[in-house]
Design an enzyme around this catalytic site. Structure first.
Site, PDB file in Angstrom:
ATOM      1  N   ASP A  14     -68.691  57.172  83.386  1.00  0.00           N
ATOM      2  CA  ASP A  14     -67.812  57.827  84.709  1.00  0.00           C
ATOM      3  C   ASP A  14     -68.841  58.542  85.447  1.00  0.00           C
ATOM      4  O   ASP A  14     -68.944  58.507  86.913  1.00  0.00           O
ATOM      5  CB  ASP A  14     -66.831  58.669  84.087  1.00  0.00           C
ATOM      6  CG  ASP A  14     -65.605  57.789  83.519  1.00  0.00           C
ATOM      7  OD1 ASP A  14     -65.546  56.549  83.765  1.00  0.00           O
ATOM      8  OD2 ASP A  14     -64.868  58.406  82.621  1.00  0.00           O
ATOM      9  N   ARG A  94     -63.167  73.086  78.866  1.00  0.00           N
ATOM     10  CA  ARG A  94     -63.191  72.759  80.319  1.00  0.00           C
ATOM     11  C   ARG A  94     -63.193  73.884  81.181  1.00  0.00           C
ATOM     12  O   ARG A  94     -63.917  73.892  82.266  1.00  0.00           O
ATOM     13  CB  ARG A  94     -61.594  71.993  80.500  1.00  0.00           C
ATOM     14  CG  ARG A  94     -61.576  70.521  79.802  1.00  0.00           C
ATOM     15  CD  ARG A  94     -62.918  69.988  79.940  1.00  0.00           C
ATOM     16  NE  ARG A  94     -62.871  68.541  79.479  1.00  0.00           N
ATOM     17  CZ  ARG A  94     -63.699  67.646  79.305  1.00  0.00           C
ATOM     18  NH1 ARG A  94     -64.771  68.244  79.361  1.00  0.00           N
ATOM     19  NH2 ARG A  94     -63.597  66.272  78.821  1.00  0.00           N
ATOM     20  N   ASP A 123     -57.567  67.019  81.607  1.00  0.00           N
ATOM     21  CA  ASP A 123     -58.820  67.712  82.089  1.00  0.00           C
ATOM     22  C   ASP A 123     -58.863  67.936  83.369  1.00  0.00           C
ATOM     23  O   ASP A 123     -59.443  68.909  83.986  1.00  0.00           O
ATOM     24  CB  ASP A 123     -59.941  66.748  81.596  1.00  0.00           C
ATOM     25  CG  ASP A 123     -60.203  66.800  80.188  1.00  0.00           C
ATOM     26  OD1 ASP A 123     -59.806  67.878  79.586  1.00  0.00           O
ATOM     27  OD2 ASP A 123     -60.610  65.862  79.517  1.00  0.00           O
ATOM     28  N   SER A 173     -62.888  56.067  73.498  1.00  0.00           N
ATOM     29  CA  SER A 173     -63.588  57.112  74.435  1.00  0.00           C
ATOM     30  C   SER A 173     -63.592  58.276  73.748  1.00  0.00           C
ATOM     31  O   SER A 173     -62.518  58.897  73.188  1.00  0.00           O
ATOM     32  CB  SER A 173     -62.750  56.820  75.594  1.00  0.00           C
ATOM     33  OG  SER A 173     -62.576  58.343  76.379  1.00  0.00           O
TER      34      SER A 173
HETATM   35  N1  ARG Z   1     -55.981  65.359  74.625  1.00  0.00           N
HETATM   36  C1  ARG Z   1     -56.849  66.222  74.556  1.00  0.00           C
HETATM   37  C2  ARG Z   1     -56.690  67.077  75.542  1.00  0.00           C
HETATM   38  O1  ARG Z   1     -56.083  66.895  76.517  1.00  0.00           O
HETATM   39  C3  ARG Z   1     -58.113  65.460  74.476  1.00  0.00           C
HETATM   40  C4  ARG Z   1     -58.652  64.825  75.764  1.00  0.00           C
HETATM   41  C5  ARG Z   1     -60.039  64.302  75.693  1.00  0.00           C
HETATM   42  N2  ARG Z   1     -60.843  64.254  76.857  1.00  0.00           N
HETATM   43  C6  ARG Z   1     -61.385  63.053  77.187  1.00  0.00           C
HETATM   44  N3  ARG Z   1     -62.192  63.270  78.318  1.00  0.00           N
HETATM   45  N4  ARG Z   1     -61.602  62.136  76.277  1.00  0.00           N
HETATM   46  O2  ARG Z   1     -57.503  68.092  75.478  1.00  0.00           O
END
Ligand code: ARG
Length: 421
Positions: A14, A94, A123, A173
């Site tokens: 990405d 984040r 995110d 992922s």
């Molecule tokens: N569901 C989790 C969260 O919102 C994990 C997110 C994983 N993010 C990713 N870019 N693979 O914190």
């Protein structure tokens, strides 16, 4: 000279595609920024890749200590588990990443920051809200979200533009840092399908874990882990150590249904051996040293704290106000907890503290007890009073009603029906 944008760069597909894409679509010069939050990737290699794709400059920022001290330890003190299960490993990193992006953007006089989040997840919210809260003048660009990019298109675009993409054909992922590893997609998208062993990197499959239980002793000072198995180590190494030992015993896997902020239910799988161990031990120690009133109130605060952090509101004043309360409770949370790992499970098997509220002379069943059993009788009378009075009313009503009840046979006779209508 073009204007500049600072892109959060992981080295993955990405964000690699984003370097070229942003340059092409927005005419901005791209500066990439990789923040080390303990993801254990080859940061030098990532920098090389960024330059090869055409970034103007690259920043590698080691934020591991900051991540632990300002984010992870706060979440341990708040026993933070979103929906009772997820220790917020991705969620906590984040706002830190966003903060670093803003710092670099200000230093470089950039007009925008960019990130690789999709429009479906949490995110994007965590990045956008934190960036806007810290510097409302910066534009936020999210190419994957804006252009609705999907994996196939990205791969095509990468091939066409000579963007090097890693040839690992993983169907998963993932996102990882010191506090855990998130695993998504592929077979995990069927919530009834058991995650295959290949999904995991930190937690050993149960069949291959030791056949003998292993113990760990964790010492806390004011709610923060300071030593493990008798060794005081710096926070980052402490977490690495716990991750390794718990993971070797297969402990730390989370597999649950999660409610994302944007309303989507998703099946989420994580490996968080250190997070679950340390929060589990910390929670147990609190039960030794805090009063039941403190514990009951704090658990509500913990839920609110987890929700705010999960939903991207790290910068919300309420979050730091809750931290003030949590910190006040942690003054007495010092002591040692012993846990036992075996075949994917962790159990607390001992706890001690100089602030312990446990009084042997009160709780013992033996002769040395100083607890006055007769005092219980009056206590029970008053404790139960409201319930006994209320129930008494109900009993009286029922008894009254029974006296007025018309016998069944008469109620359903044809004459009574006629009378009734
Ligand atoms: N569901 C989790 C969260 O919102 C994990 C997110 C994983 N993010 C990713 N870019 N693979 O914190």
């Amino acid at each position: 000279m073009s204007e500049k944008v600072v892109l959060a760069y992981s080295g993955g597909l990405d964000t690699s595609v984003s370097i070229k894409w942003i340059k092409e679509k927005y005419g901005l010069d791209v500066i990439t920024c990789t923040v080390d939050v303990g993801q254990k990737e080859d940061l030098f290699e990532i920098e090389q890749r960024s330059r090869k794709i055409g970034a103007l400059a690259h920043y590698t920022i080691d934020a591991k200590d900051e991540f632990v001290n300002d984010y992870i330890w706060k979440s341990v003190k708040a026993n933070s588990l979103y929906q009772g299960s997820y220790p917020l490993s991705t969620a906590l990193a984040r706002p830190l990443l966003a903060t670093k992006l803003v710092e670099v953007a200000e230093k470089e006089d950039a007009v925008a920051v960019a990130h690789g989040s999709t429009g479906k997840g949490n995110d994007q919210v965590r990045f956008d809200v934190t960036i806007r809260a810290l510097n409302p003048k910066l534009r936020v660009i999210a190419p994957v979200r804006e252009w609705n990019l999907n994996r196939e298109d990205e791969i095509k675009y990468a091939r066409k533009n000579g963007i090097p993409i890693s040839e690992s054909k993983s169907v998963f992922s993932t996102d990882q840092n010191l506090w855990g590893r998130s695993i998504e997609s592929g077979p995990l998208e069927d919530p009834f399908e058991e995650p295959p062993d290949e999904a995991f990197e930190w937690c050993v499959p149960l069949a291959n874990t030791p056949n003998q239980a292993e113990y760990m002793e964790i010492e806390f000072e004011k709610g923060i882990p300071v030593s493990v198995d008798g060794k005081s180590v710096d926070p980052v190494n402490l977490i690495n150590y716990v991750n390794a030992k718990a993971g070797l015993n297969g402990f730390g896997v989370i597999d649950h249904m999660e409610d994302r902020l944007v309303g989507i239910k998703s099946r989420e799988v994580y490996e968080c051996p250190a997070a679950l161990t340390l929060i589990g031990a910390h929670k147990d120690l609190e039960k030794l040293v805090l009063t039941r009133h403190e514990l009951a109130f704090k658990s509500k605060i913990e839920e609110e704290w987890s929700w705010l952090v999960y939903s991207g509101l790290w910068q919300e004043p309420l979050r730091s106000e809750l931290d003030t309360f949590v910190d006040a409770t942690q003054e007495r949370v010092s002591g040692t907890v012993r846990v036992k790992f075996f075949k994917g499970a962790m159990r607390v098997v001992g706890r001690k503290s100089e602030n312990s509220l446990y009084e042997h002379r009160l709780s013992t069943y033996d002769r040395t007890s100083t607890f006055d059993q007769n005092a219980a009788v009056g206590f029970i009378q008053l404790w139960g009073l409201p319930s006994i009075v209320a129930n008494g009313k109900r009993l009286a009503k029922r008894a009254n009603g029974r006296m007025k009840t018309v016998p069944l046979a008469r109620r359903y006779s044809s004459s009574s029906r006629k009378n009734g209508h």
